[in-house]
Design a protein around this motif. Sequence first.
Motif, PDB file in Angstrom:
ATOM      1  N   SER A   1      -4.150   6.286  -4.714  1.00  0.00           N
ATOM      2  CA  SER A   1      -4.821   6.351  -3.418  1.00  0.00           C
ATOM      3  C   SER A   1      -5.951   5.324  -3.395  1.00  0.00           C
ATOM      4  O   SER A   1      -6.547   5.009  -4.429  1.00  0.00           O
ATOM      5  CB  SER A   1      -5.369   7.749  -3.141  1.00  0.00           C
ATOM      6  OG  SER A   1      -6.285   8.141  -4.142  1.00  0.00           O
ATOM      7  N   LEU A   2      -6.240   4.821  -2.205  1.00  0.00           N
ATOM      8  CA  LEU A   2      -7.274   3.793  -2.057  1.00  0.00           C
ATOM      9  C   LEU A   2      -8.649   4.390  -2.336  1.00  0.00           C
ATOM     10  O   LEU A   2      -9.036   5.409  -1.750  1.00  0.00           O
ATOM     11  CB  LEU A   2      -7.230   3.209  -0.649  1.00  0.00           C
ATOM     12  CG  LEU A   2      -8.236   2.090  -0.348  1.00  0.00           C
ATOM     13  CD1 LEU A   2      -7.966   0.861  -1.198  1.00  0.00           C
ATOM     14  CD2 LEU A   2      -8.205   1.732   1.147  1.00  0.00           C
TER      15      LEU A   2
ATOM     16  N   GLU B   1      -7.575   2.406 -12.958  1.00  0.00           N
ATOM     17  CA  GLU B   1      -7.476   1.891 -11.597  1.00  0.00           C
ATOM     18  C   GLU B   1      -6.574   0.659 -11.557  1.00  0.00           C
ATOM     19  O   GLU B   1      -6.334   0.009 -12.582  1.00  0.00           O
ATOM     20  CB  GLU B   1      -8.858   1.516 -11.047  1.00  0.00           C
ATOM     21  CG  GLU B   1      -9.556   0.415 -11.829  1.00  0.00           C
ATOM     22  CD  GLU B   1     -11.001   0.206 -11.400  1.00  0.00           C
ATOM     23  OE1 GLU B   1     -11.629   1.186 -10.948  1.00  0.00           O
ATOM     24  OE2 GLU B   1     -11.482  -0.941 -11.508  1.00  0.00           O
TER      25      GLU B   1
ATOM     26  N   GLU C   1       1.025   4.268  -2.833  1.00  0.00           N
ATOM     27  CA  GLU C   1       0.876   5.683  -2.490  1.00  0.00           C
ATOM     28  C   GLU C   1       2.038   6.494  -3.048  1.00  0.00           C
ATOM     29  O   GLU C   1       1.845   7.598  -3.592  1.00  0.00           O
ATOM     30  CB  GLU C   1       0.800   5.849  -0.969  1.00  0.00           C
ATOM     31  CG  GLU C   1      -0.446   5.285  -0.320  1.00  0.00           C
ATOM     32  CD  GLU C   1      -1.647   6.217  -0.415  1.00  0.00           C
ATOM     33  OE1 GLU C   1      -1.459   7.393  -0.757  1.00  0.00           O
ATOM     34  OE2 GLU C   1      -2.778   5.754  -0.151  1.00  0.00           O
TER      35      GLU C   1
ATOM     36  N   TYR D   1      -7.339   0.841  -6.195  1.00  0.00           N
ATOM     37  CA  TYR D   1      -6.568   2.087  -6.130  1.00  0.00           C
ATOM     38  C   TYR D   1      -6.739   2.864  -7.432  1.00  0.00           C
ATOM     39  O   TYR D   1      -6.776   2.271  -8.517  1.00  0.00           O
ATOM     40  CB  TYR D   1      -5.081   1.787  -5.901  1.00  0.00           C
ATOM     41  CG  TYR D   1      -4.721   1.563  -4.445  1.00  0.00           C
ATOM     42  CD1 TYR D   1      -4.157   2.586  -3.689  1.00  0.00           C
ATOM     43  CD2 TYR D   1      -4.955   0.333  -3.831  1.00  0.00           C
ATOM     44  CE1 TYR D   1      -3.832   2.393  -2.359  1.00  0.00           C
ATOM     45  CE2 TYR D   1      -4.637   0.131  -2.501  1.00  0.00           C
ATOM     46  CZ  TYR D   1      -4.073   1.164  -1.765  1.00  0.00           C
ATOM     47  OH  TYR D   1      -3.758   0.985  -0.443  1.00  0.00           O
TER      48      TYR D   1
ATOM     49  N   PHE E   1       0.827  -1.207   0.000  1.00  0.00           N
ATOM     50  CA  PHE E   1       0.000   0.000   0.000  1.00  0.00           C
ATOM     51  C   PHE E   1       0.865   1.262   0.000  1.00  0.00           C
ATOM     52  O   PHE E   1       0.571   2.228  -0.723  1.00  0.00           O
ATOM     53  CB  PHE E   1      -0.914   0.007   1.219  1.00  0.00           C
ATOM     54  CG  PHE E   1      -1.970  -1.062   1.223  1.00  0.00           C
ATOM     55  CD1 PHE E   1      -2.317  -1.739   0.057  1.00  0.00           C
ATOM     56  CD2 PHE E   1      -2.641  -1.396   2.394  1.00  0.00           C
ATOM     57  CE1 PHE E   1      -3.289  -2.719   0.052  1.00  0.00           C
ATOM     58  CE2 PHE E   1      -3.628  -2.370   2.395  1.00  0.00           C
ATOM     59  CZ  PHE E   1      -3.946  -3.035   1.221  1.00  0.00           C
TER      60      PHE E   1
END
Length: 245
Positions: A146-147, A185, A141, A172, A137
């Motif tokens: 971003s989630l 995505e 980033e 994401y 994760f």
Amino acid sequence: MRDVLSRIGIGSARVDTVLPSSTVRAGESVDAEVHVEGGSTDQDVDAIYFALETEYRTEEGYQEAVVDKWRLTEPFTIEEGEERRFETTIEVPRRTPVTVGSVSVEVETGLDISLAVDPEDEDRIEVRPTERLQAVFDALESLGFSLHSSECSARPGGVFSTSASFVQEFEYRPRGGEFSGDVDEVEVVPVYGDDALTVHLEVDRRGGLLSEAMDVDERHTSFTVTDADPDAIEGPLADAIRDLS
């Protein structure tokens, strides 16, 4: 009469689990204290049991899933009005879903009482990612993603090397950086092993209406994570996304 009523849950014993912390990292543990209070009559308790539960999406709707279950104590009798306490440690498996997006996880505690309604208690806990998954994760980033969402869904047969009935998907989206404008995505599906984390990656490319209608804008790969260093993961992750975009 009191004995009959207790068997259908009226005046029965009660159970309550107290968690000093409701936040735990998957693969670690949390201490707990179980309080059992006797009801209006003596009752024989075969065991105190726990279940770690979540739910996942299927084509028919949402279905409950038991991530893990175990038992505490030998059989005992809880007398009328008696109060007893039991200390225990709740182990949270690595495969436990991370509680982000629409995903929730609960610890259910119950008293197993023969021929009676089992008294139960439910406590929601916050589950953080394993260190390896958190590193993935963090690397995403750093790459400008971003989630956007996360949910658990039924595992497609034969697609992922796991015996679980469901997998967790993390979606994401680029907010800037190299992949902004080229990638719609990136979906991440983790599969946990004893010595490594396998990350299944799907990249949804920006394309025209024709390519999207034919589903040719989605491409897949997987890679293995053996440590929890985001800097070491970022390069191979960026290469994978480039190859698929």
